[in-house]
Design a protein around this motif. Sequence first.
Motif, PDB file in Angstrom:
ATOM      1  N   ASN A  74      -3.659   5.201  -2.177  1.00  0.00           N
ATOM      2  CA  ASN A  74      -2.465   4.546  -1.691  1.00  0.00           C
ATOM      3  C   ASN A  74      -1.705   3.971  -3.014  1.00  0.00           C
ATOM      4  N   GLU A  79       1.599   2.682   2.494  1.00  0.00           N
ATOM      5  CA  GLU A  79       0.997   2.385   3.876  1.00  0.00           C
ATOM      6  C   GLU A  79       0.474   0.862   3.338  1.00  0.00           C
ATOM      7  N   PRO A  80      -0.205   0.201   4.431  1.00  0.00           N
ATOM      8  CA  PRO A  80      -1.157  -1.195   4.297  1.00  0.00           C
ATOM      9  C   PRO A  80      -2.244  -0.668   3.408  1.00  0.00           C
ATOM     10  N   THR A  82      -5.914  -0.763   2.375  1.00  0.00           N
ATOM     11  CA  THR A  82      -7.174  -1.049   2.962  1.00  0.00           C
ATOM     12  C   THR A  82      -8.377  -1.223   1.936  1.00  0.00           C
ATOM     13  N   ARG A 365      -5.591  -9.134   0.839  1.00  0.00           N
ATOM     14  CA  ARG A 365      -4.253  -9.382   1.058  1.00  0.00           C
ATOM     15  C   ARG A 365      -3.813 -10.169  -0.418  1.00  0.00           C
ATOM     16  N   GLU A 368      -2.780  -7.238  -2.384  1.00  0.00           N
ATOM     17  CA  GLU A 368      -1.813  -6.490  -1.751  1.00  0.00           C
ATOM     18  C   GLU A 368      -0.372  -7.444  -1.934  1.00  0.00           C
ATOM     19  N   ARG A 372       2.558  -6.024  -4.285  1.00  0.00           N
ATOM     20  CA  ARG A 372       3.776  -5.986  -3.856  1.00  0.00           C
ATOM     21  C   ARG A 372       5.008  -6.619  -4.333  1.00  0.00           C
TER      22      ARG A 372
END
Lengths: 850, 850
Positions: A74, A79-80, A82, A365, A368, A372
């Motif tokens: 990823n 995509e989210p 994982t 998270r 992420e 981001r």
Amino acid sequence: MTTVPATTPPETTTPSPADAARPGHAAPSGTVRGATPWTATGVTRPDDQELARLDAWWRAANYLSVGQIYLLGNPLLREPLTRDHVKPRLLGHWGTTPGLTFLYAHLNRAISARRQPTLYLTGPGHGGPGLVASAYLDGTYSETYSDITQDTEGVKRLFRQFSFPGGIPSHVAPETPGSIHEGGELGYALSHAYGAVFDNPDLMVAAVVGDGEAETGPLATSWHSNKFVNPAHDGVVLPILHLNGYKIANPTVLARIGQDELGALLTGYGHKPYFFEVPDDSDEPPLVTHRRFAGLLDEVLDDIAAIKERAAAGDDTRPAWPMIVFRTPKGWTGPAEIDGKKTTGSWRAHQVPLANARDTEEHLRVLERWLRSYRPEELFDDDGAVRSEIADLAPPGELRMSATPYANGGVLLRDLRLPDFRDWAVDVPAPGGSTAEATRVLGQWLTEVIRHNPDNFRIFGPDEVASNRLQAVYDVTDKQWDAELYGPEVDEHLARAGRVMEMLSEHQCQGWLEGYLLTGRHGLLTSYEAFIHIVDSMFNQHAKWLKVTNHIPWRRPIASLNYLLSSHVWRQDHNGFSHQDPGFIDHVVNKKAEIVRVYLPPDANTLLSTYDHCLRGRQYVNVVVAGKQPTPNWLPMDQAIEHCTRGLGIWEWAGTEVPGTKPDVVLAAAGDVPTLEVLAAADILRNELPDLKVRVINVVDLMRLQDSTEHPHGLTHAEFDGLFTDDRPIIFAYHGYPWLIHRLTYRRTGHGNLHVRGYKEEGTTTTPFDMVMLNDLDRYHLVIDVIDRVPSLGSSQAGLRQRMQDARLRARAWTREHGEDLPEVRDWVWPGAGAAAELPATADTGGDNE
Amino acid sequence: MTTVPATTPPETTTPSPADAARPGHAAPSGTVRGATPWTATGVTRPDDQELARLDAWWRAANYLSVGQIYLLGNPLLREPLTRDHVKPRLLGHWGTTPGLTFLYAHLNRAISARRQPTLYLTGPGHGGPGLVASAYLDGTYSETYSDITQDTEGVKRLFRQFSFPGGIPSHVAPETPGSIHEGGELGYALSHAYGAVFDNPDLMVAAVVGDGEAETGPLATSWHSNKFVNPAHDGVVLPILHLNGYKIANPTVLARIGQDELGALLTGYGHKPYFFEVPDDSDEPPLVTHRRFAGLLDEVLDDIAAIKERAAAGDDTRPAWPMIVFRTPKGWTGPAEIDGKKTTGSWRAHQVPLANARDTEEHLRVLERWLRSYRPEELFDDDGAVRSEIADLAPPGELRMSATPYANGGVLLRDLRLPDFRDWAVDVPAPGGSTAEATRVLGQWLTEVIRHNPDNFRIFGPDEVASNRLQAVYDVTDKQWDAELYGPEVDEHLARAGRVMEMLSEHQCQGWLEGYLLTGRHGLLTSYEAFIHIVDSMFNQHAKWLKVTNHIPWRRPIASLNYLLSSHVWRQDHNGFSHQDPGFIDHVVNKKAEIVRVYLPPDANTLLSTYDHCLRGRQYVNVVVAGKQPTPNWLPMDQAIEHCTRGLGIWEWAGTEVPGTKPDVVLAAAGDVPTLEVLAAADILRNELPDLKVRVINVVDLMRLQDSTEHPHGLTHAEFDGLFTDDRPIIFAYHGYPWLIHRLTYRRTGHGNLHVRGYKEEGTTTTPFDMVMLNDLDRYHLVIDVIDRVPSLGSSQAGLRQRMQDARLRARAWTREHGEDLPEVRDWVWPGAGAAAELPATADTGGDNE
């Protein structure tokens, strides 16, 4: 994206011959296409649009850095995130990375504006991901490694390979385009940087010094390099002290002494510090930060341009060179807190801040959100390529720091023009028929080497060039010195430019030489044998660098690193025990055989031949140990060349062999003092035991002793047995610790018959012969060894044995009484050497100075 | 002349138990009789008479220094000087000497006035004659060496022995009373000085830094030691930068940067510099010079006293510590010119300015005039004794710098109170039946060591104490830090006083520890294994110091220097090739066997037992290499102790021997990773070849492998053969470079059967098991080695051999794919270890940090 490959040979300008009065004043220039070094005019301040583009570049570099540390899949967060996208073992270092990418981004802008050839050298080598990311954004990484493409798959591969089995190290390393500086052991950023700019007047090295690294000794003294750089004839080092405040688990000293004290320190180092700060809790908009730094960098570069202009106009006073103190948060742009503990702006950001990113949903998270926060969707196009408006921040072609030819020195390397060393041969009418100080003779040849190579050869030494008797070179050059000059009454051979670099720091000398070699030039380091251990660890790292680059095809071979170790273990009459250590050889032979060479020439002609060979070499570390005291010359030049070419051989003239029969005993020597003692022992044996068949072997190239399967220079077993026999006693007089000879020969058939005499840590304050007696390496003891080991002798020679013991006692008693060696020992000459061999009366006066 | 012998045990005050909140705050005091440290009141300025006496003392010291360098006879010049009075070989160094004696004279006056315990530590160690002369004037020299009497014959002997066969070295050396600092290798004056003052709150170290030495890296960073000293609980270092301007053949950097820049530098180092200058061409009357310096020194000492007073009152802010810049001519008081060349005030005065003193009448007269310029007739009485009014300048008894007990640390040494390490044993229900991080367990025991020894034990590390997993110690102590503190959010375990000393400089840590040990305390240095090479040369010098002091009866034994090397070569998953070097062991074993010990404990309990032994030792250098990663525990504590006591032994439980018969093969291991692989190989063999008689040997004490005639720990040949057999294949898995095992065992009967697997410089970025595979040290390869070397196997086991090869390929492929080791490798446990042996899932996460 530009497509000039990193390995394209650069357009070099052939340097004009040294028409300057003395070497050291000429230098090549224009090694990078399209360069306009030291331009200050016409440089405009960046507008908001350019700063926004720069910020995007920085975000991209940081995104790619974080991705390398954490992500397997990823890669562009399409995509989210994982758990399976995250690497199972998280390895690497984040803390210093965003600072390094920030500086890279701004340097890119400045280089584009000024077309300034620049090498980026990062002391905080743990910022590996940042440098790899920058080279990827430059396009160089994909040009160099074609599987790391400029698309989603390429980004994925870039991430996966980082600190992954079969991939790349987490540090800046030989694999990193644009680097000459391994990010493993700390302390050498500035000495490497200065080594790179010597004789590269167009080159700027932006040298980032980590504030952790700044605590090391070698780094602490390397600030003083600025007293050894010539503003006209050398390039410029721009030190950037990256004050991010923390090491692995502690704050750094320089971050905790206040700005006044730090400013005084850097001023005291001879710099003009420019301070830039972003506090941990800064809420300054990024563009404001960028504008502040871009302005500061322009000011610094204008300042440097002005210095270069003054220097070009003949001003040779030492300027206060600008430097930058870059105080930014450790782990800048990372998560402020993790698990309730302050992370950004603390030592907790040093390595992998989210070491347990896979363990909980919450941590996942955090990762992420962090990724981001760089807004990857703005940075990469649909195919996963970096958007062109961002990539275009990179300067063109070889002006890219990741593509600079200076960082792949072999590309720039020119062969030395070596004068025929045979013209400097000492006359040897008969073995031992003349004497010479071997290193002094070498110095005379080096004089011509310098004359013929005025801009790409230097000699480095910790205040020991003259002490090691190379002072003839001052006939054609000087010691480069940009601190105060007091005039010729006391400052002999000291000048603003010259080929000899002397500072009382082995670290500094080694670091300078490494930087000089890695950027494509030649040189040697001369030191006392004992104190070269000071750079054991630096040697390790350089040898590892060479070993790795041997297997990286785009890295071109560089000149060998040559040591000349004199003032060796056996002649420390002044200095005694503290100055006796021949163990550097032992240290060196632990490294890969493909890298390491060790030579022990026994006299002046063999030293000349050996050193000519060393200066022609590539990708080796050559350790040459040679004496500086008057010593008999054994071989005329033609024989010396033959002997050195073989690396070892039988000296028929010295032995008493009968052709076609095996010798009774082999006397072998490696090193100048052992050779003298072996020959004196052979002389005694031929007089006392004329029927004994003695073979005398001399070893110059120590690696010949090793098995041919272990070292490319090694003898085959058949060759070894042919020389040393497989069953006769071998008495081996060796320069260093005796162990090493056993270690090199333990696989040989005759190893059980080998008896080695060498240095045993039994030194004290004494005379040369007493010193060899203390270690049982003396002629009399070697004769005793022969008696004890040749079965046909033994008890029948008890009388001779006793006389040898008596001779030793007599020699010691004389020494204790007179402070000098027994005349019969000191004045011994090889039979037939004749009157020419008379040793000068002052031969033993002086010893080793320090 | 006082008659207190230098070796009288001092009157020590038993320290109170640590009733301060945390160790590091208590310290002993009153180690010198009659001391009144840090007195500023009642000190009067010297009058002309006292200054004249001081000048006479200085002239006497200089006369005795020149005499040592040049004279064999006519010591007091009571007849005209002839050639025969001059030594035939002139060795030694004059340049720095008169400055050192000047400072000694003035310190003597100040110490007498203030009764301040003072250690004089001279970086320019070449000033040996000056320190010997001063100790002679103090009377200490004659007390220590009874044949060097206080009369004409004594002076003659004093002169003759200097740099003479069988005599004393030309440097300050272990033989010199009052010294803890060898004058050989340069760079460690300040780190030794600070090591000496830690936990010695009453002690002042006057540390003279040579301006040559100041160019070395270790010295350059050691100025920052002042951020690590506690003004209340530690003593005071008074740095004196001896700016005499020249090295062997060059000016010094710090003498040529101007006073403003130098002042900024020293201020930046955190000092308040006091400048004192005597120009080369000064015609200032000596008494004026003396008055100036005496006044300056009083001012400096008053300043220090005020700082100590403030600190005692609770002010824990870092002061700007005073220091002196002592700019005086090189070779001060020597001949201004020799042969028409400027000598005093130039590098020509560095060594023996009149190297040819015997050669011409003119030179002889220069020497005589020089000697007579000190007016020896005023200095010595008819018997040749120093006149009492001069000798009385010396302070009384142990306040004499040459007689201070601090310089003979063994006199002050108290045994550590060591808690019973067995109480920290890890539970080992069965071999491999539990796991532990060995160094973390050690750290727990060290916590109690610190608690029990709050004032004479410290841990030193280059930012690696926590990284090497000793962080349990922070339960009872802190890291000492006197720079700015930012508060507990980021500054965990950082305090003004504490037992842990961390700065990112191996040189600094080693130098501090040496100074701490040499003044009679205990400690250890923990470092990454690879980077301990940074201090190779410092280790050399310390080992030589210990070797020499072993043979100087008045030097009392000091505590051993203990290394704890972790983050070792086999676990550099983060850091890769640059962090891999196990060669420090090779370096160490070149030194005298009486000094060196090397231990490779394979698990936590053996590490505890080993370290308890090391902390009890005297006069050794103990190198302990131990892992920090989770590793199976093999031995319960009682067996661990037995194993460590033996140093090596057969692990019967691991082998498949049949009592009363010889094994078919010996599998030996030294080191934690090799032990794991050998046991895993033994497990495969017992399953696959149940009839093969395998002996498993583990080696903790590497020196046991050596011949008993070579090392006191060595096995006899009979013992060795009994363990390793004389004819069976030995497969030896070794932690470091395989050579070393051959080198240690080449005299053993069965050496021809020995096959060693070790580190081969074949590292890269990879997983732990892949790393051992790269070097053929893995379990599968060890099984292949057994098949290839046991004659009864060979071709009959081609199938098993192939399966082992396949297993390696499978393991590598898995690693490349998953970034982790194959589960069957990672999760392997010794049969019968049971569920307790489950390795934690995070065992491989993290690797080595830096």
